[in-house]
Design an enzyme around this catalytic site. Structure first.
Site, PDB file in Angstrom:
ATOM      1  N   GLU A   1       0.794  -1.236   0.000  1.00  0.00           N
ATOM      2  CA  GLU A   1       0.000   0.000   0.000  1.00  0.00           C
ATOM      3  C   GLU A   1       0.825   1.283   0.000  1.00  0.00           C
ATOM      4  O   GLU A   1       0.587   2.188   0.809  1.00  0.00           O
ATOM      5  CB  GLU A   1      -0.971  -0.018   1.190  1.00  0.00           C
ATOM      6  CG  GLU A   1      -1.905  -1.215   1.145  1.00  0.00           C
ATOM      7  CD  GLU A   1      -2.780  -1.376   2.385  1.00  0.00           C
ATOM      8  OE1 GLU A   1      -2.833  -0.449   3.192  1.00  0.00           O
ATOM      9  OE2 GLU A   1      -3.395  -2.434   2.525  1.00  0.00           O
TER      10      GLU A   1
ATOM     11  N   ASN B   1       1.760  -5.107  -3.188  1.00  0.00           N
ATOM     12  CA  ASN B   1       0.363  -5.418  -2.851  1.00  0.00           C
ATOM     13  C   ASN B   1      -0.415  -4.141  -2.522  1.00  0.00           C
ATOM     14  O   ASN B   1       0.048  -3.322  -1.727  1.00  0.00           O
ATOM     15  CB  ASN B   1       0.390  -6.343  -1.619  1.00  0.00           C
ATOM     16  CG  ASN B   1      -0.967  -6.870  -1.206  1.00  0.00           C
ATOM     17  OD1 ASN B   1      -1.699  -7.407  -2.045  1.00  0.00           O
ATOM     18  ND2 ASN B   1      -1.305  -6.754   0.058  1.00  0.00           N
TER      19      ASN B   1
ATOM     20  N   HIS C   1     -10.748  -5.716  -1.670  1.00  0.00           N
ATOM     21  CA  HIS C   1     -11.712  -5.478  -0.580  1.00  0.00           C
ATOM     22  C   HIS C   1     -12.871  -4.696  -1.180  1.00  0.00           C
ATOM     23  O   HIS C   1     -12.775  -3.492  -1.396  1.00  0.00           O
ATOM     24  CB  HIS C   1     -11.065  -4.662   0.542  1.00  0.00           C
ATOM     25  CG  HIS C   1     -10.034  -5.419   1.308  1.00  0.00           C
ATOM     26  ND1 HIS C   1     -10.345  -6.522   2.079  1.00  0.00           N
ATOM     27  CD2 HIS C   1      -8.706  -5.230   1.435  1.00  0.00           C
ATOM     28  CE1 HIS C   1      -9.235  -6.984   2.645  1.00  0.00           C
ATOM     29  NE2 HIS C   1      -8.223  -6.227   2.264  1.00  0.00           N
TER      30      HIS C   1
ATOM     31  N   GLU D   1      -6.687 -10.393  -1.082  1.00  0.00           N
ATOM     32  CA  GLU D   1      -7.428 -10.118   0.155  1.00  0.00           C
ATOM     33  C   GLU D   1      -8.931  -9.979  -0.107  1.00  0.00           C
ATOM     34  O   GLU D   1      -9.596  -9.123   0.470  1.00  0.00           O
ATOM     35  CB  GLU D   1      -6.899  -8.838   0.822  1.00  0.00           C
ATOM     36  CG  GLU D   1      -5.396  -8.859   1.057  1.00  0.00           C
ATOM     37  CD  GLU D   1      -4.868  -7.663   1.844  1.00  0.00           C
ATOM     38  OE1 GLU D   1      -5.675  -6.904   2.417  1.00  0.00           O
ATOM     39  OE2 GLU D   1      -3.639  -7.492   1.887  1.00  0.00           O
TER      40      GLU D   1
ATOM     41  N   ASP E   1     -12.723  -9.819  -0.127  1.00  0.00           N
ATOM     42  CA  ASP E   1     -13.957  -9.943   0.648  1.00  0.00           C
ATOM     43  C   ASP E   1     -14.962  -8.946   0.088  1.00  0.00           C
ATOM     44  O   ASP E   1     -14.590  -7.974  -0.555  1.00  0.00           O
ATOM     45  CB  ASP E   1     -13.770  -9.818   2.169  1.00  0.00           C
ATOM     46  CG  ASP E   1     -12.970  -8.616   2.618  1.00  0.00           C
ATOM     47  OD1 ASP E   1     -12.834  -7.650   1.832  1.00  0.00           O
ATOM     48  OD2 ASP E   1     -12.484  -8.621   3.756  1.00  0.00           O
TER      49      ASP E   1
HETATM   50  O1  9MR Z   1      -7.048  -7.671   8.870  1.00  0.00           O
HETATM   51  C1  9MR Z   1      -5.952  -6.972   9.437  1.00  0.00           C
HETATM   52  C2  9MR Z   1      -6.336  -6.401  10.797  1.00  0.00           C
HETATM   53  O2  9MR Z   1      -6.605  -7.460  11.698  1.00  0.00           O
HETATM   54  C3  9MR Z   1      -5.200  -5.544  11.327  1.00  0.00           C
HETATM   55  O3  9MR Z   1      -5.633  -4.898  12.527  1.00  0.00           O
HETATM   56  C4  9MR Z   1      -4.798  -4.487  10.305  1.00  0.00           C
HETATM   57  C5  9MR Z   1      -3.552  -3.707  10.757  1.00  0.00           C
HETATM   58  O4  9MR Z   1      -2.422  -4.524  10.848  1.00  0.00           O
HETATM   59  O5  9MR Z   1      -4.471  -5.106   9.060  1.00  0.00           O
HETATM   60  C6  9MR Z   1      -5.541  -5.850   8.517  1.00  0.00           C
HETATM   61  O6  9MR Z   1      -5.119  -6.413   7.282  1.00  0.00           O
HETATM   62  C7  9MR Z   1      -4.857  -5.480   6.249  1.00  0.00           C
HETATM   63  C8  9MR Z   1      -3.724  -6.031   5.418  1.00  0.00           C
HETATM   64  O7  9MR Z   1      -2.610  -6.289   6.246  1.00  0.00           O
HETATM   65  C9  9MR Z   1      -3.345  -5.076   4.300  1.00  0.00           C
HETATM   66  N1  9MR Z   1      -4.497  -4.736   3.497  1.00  0.00           N
HETATM   67  C10 9MR Z   1      -5.673  -4.277   4.223  1.00  0.00           C
HETATM   68  C11 9MR Z   1      -6.042  -5.304   5.295  1.00  0.00           C
HETATM   69  C12 9MR Z   1      -7.325  -4.883   5.992  1.00  0.00           C
HETATM   70  O8  9MR Z   1      -7.147  -3.665   6.658  1.00  0.00           O
END
Ligand code: 9MR
Length: 362
Positions: A156, A200, A236, A279, A281
């Site tokens: 990101e 990613n 997402h 990822e 959903d």
């Molecule tokens: O699902 C993840 C959540 O449990 C964490 O709190 C958050 C911060 O580390 O990250 C979420 O996963 C993210 C992923 O690492 C990167 N893309 C977005 C995902 C959803 O926020």
């Protein structure tokens, strides 16, 4: 901690194996269907779910051929204080993957947010940031050398609305370390030359300003000999078409059309990059209509994404960010996942299974 986790895992696996013997699956097995179609079927997994819920373990092992640690290998888990590495949780997910003969997909080595506080305090300190970035990427990638199929090396980094003046987000790394993306990829490659190294991101699945900027960035990296091998399209999504919801990532974004997504996958694949849906959903947040109608709309989005991935042989992974509503990072009442909170497969699961069943390798 390590001993405790390993005990919990063993216990969960014994329970799962016993349960598997007793209950023959009556539903489609996505990992087998995916294999026949030339695709990994992946899911993110959270360590804590294994500890209290043996069904979580059973379904993860049964349905998925690839696993990504949802949080267990992030900087917060692996280097919670400066120079003190802790691989307990990351190893746990690797062990899960090995136990279930799943591919392990590492996530992530470098991100501008959700970092431990000691790291955030280094913002602006170029020399220190280069040192810790190099050490972290090297140490983590080396530990999983030969075991990780792929890593999300940088996560990101690109602005949601890039301009001709600025493509990258301002964060702890940028602009202090202006070449931090190149540096992270080169360091990861030195540490684990076999691993496929991915960039990613979200909101870049179809054709838009952000996906154009990512395409140009990756093209430039390849031209300059930076070892990048793949791109993750997070996916997402939410139902509906209200773009004001883009302001809140918890609500997700409307999915692009099949044509846009297939075209984006094609141009990335034409650069020689492997493409992963990383990822996926689909939240109910923007949806209208009855529960049944929303389930149907959701199934269509899951199906369109799969169809786009199947349209190009360089798309090798169709992965969800958690597979069961009750453990979703989104609110569980948005019902974004393949299984409902009681482990019942939803219409989106049936659509994915049916589409895989009808597919032969591209
Ligand atoms: O699902 C993840 C959540 O449990 C964490 O709190 C958050 C911060 O580390 O990250 C979420 O996963 C993210 C992923 O690492 C990167 N893309 C977005 C995902 C959803 O926020």
């Amino acid at each position: 901690m390590a001993t405790h986790l390993s005990f919990v895992l063993q216990l969960a696996i014994i329970t799962s194996c016993a349960a598997a013997r007793e209950s023959q699956p009556t539903i489609a097995i996505l990992r087998d269907l995916g294999k026949a179609a030339g695709l990994f079927i992946g899911s993110a997994a959270g360590v804590s779910h294994f500890q209290n819920d043996s069904q979580y373990n059973l379904t993860l092992g049964q349905q998925f051929s690839l696993v990504t640690p949802e949080n267990a290998c992030k900087w917060t888990a692996t280097e919670p204080s400066n120079g003190k590495f802790d691989f307990t949780e990351c190893d746990f997910i690797l062990n899960v993957a090995m136990t279930f003969k799943q591919v392990f997909r590492g996530h992530n080595l470098c991100w501008g947010v959700h970092n431990p506080s000691w790291l955030q305090k280094l913002a602006g300190n170029k020399t220190a940031l280069i040192d810790v970035l190099t050490r972290h990427v090297h140490t983590v990638a080396s530990r999983y050398k030969g075991k990780a199929y792929a890593w999300d090396v940088v996560n990101e980094a690109v602005l949601d609305n890039p301009t001709s003046n600025q493509t990258l987000k301002t964060n702890i790394w940028y602009p202090a370390v202006s070449n931090y993306i190149d540096l992270a990829f080169k360091t990861a490659h030195e540490a684990d030359p076999q691993a496929k190294l991915f960039y990613n991101d979200y909101n870049s699945e179809g054709l838009n300003g952000k996906s154009n900027a990512i395409y140009e960035m990756l093209k430039s990296m390849i031209q300059r000999g930076i070892p990048v091998h793949g791109v993750g399209l997070q996916s997402h999504f939410t139902l509906g078409d209200d773009f004001t919801k883009m302001k809140n990532p918890k609500l997700g974004r409307p999915a692009p059309s099949y044509n846009d997504m297939a075209a984006n996958i094609k141009r990335l694949a034409d650069l020689g990059l492997e493409v992963h849906i990383t990822e996926l959903d689909v939240s109910f947040a923007g949806g209208t209509g009855t529960e049944q109608q929303k389930l149907q709309q959701q199934a269509e989005v899951y199906g369109n994404v799969l169809k786009a991935c199947l349209s190009n042989k360089m798309c090798k992974n169709y992965e969800v960010w958690g597979y069961i509503d009750k453990y979703s990072w989104r609110k569980s009442n948005y019902e974004p996942d393949l299984f409902d909170s009681n482990y019942k497969p939803k219409p989106c699961f049936d659509t994915v299974a049916a589409m895989l069943q009808n597919k032969t390798v591209v």
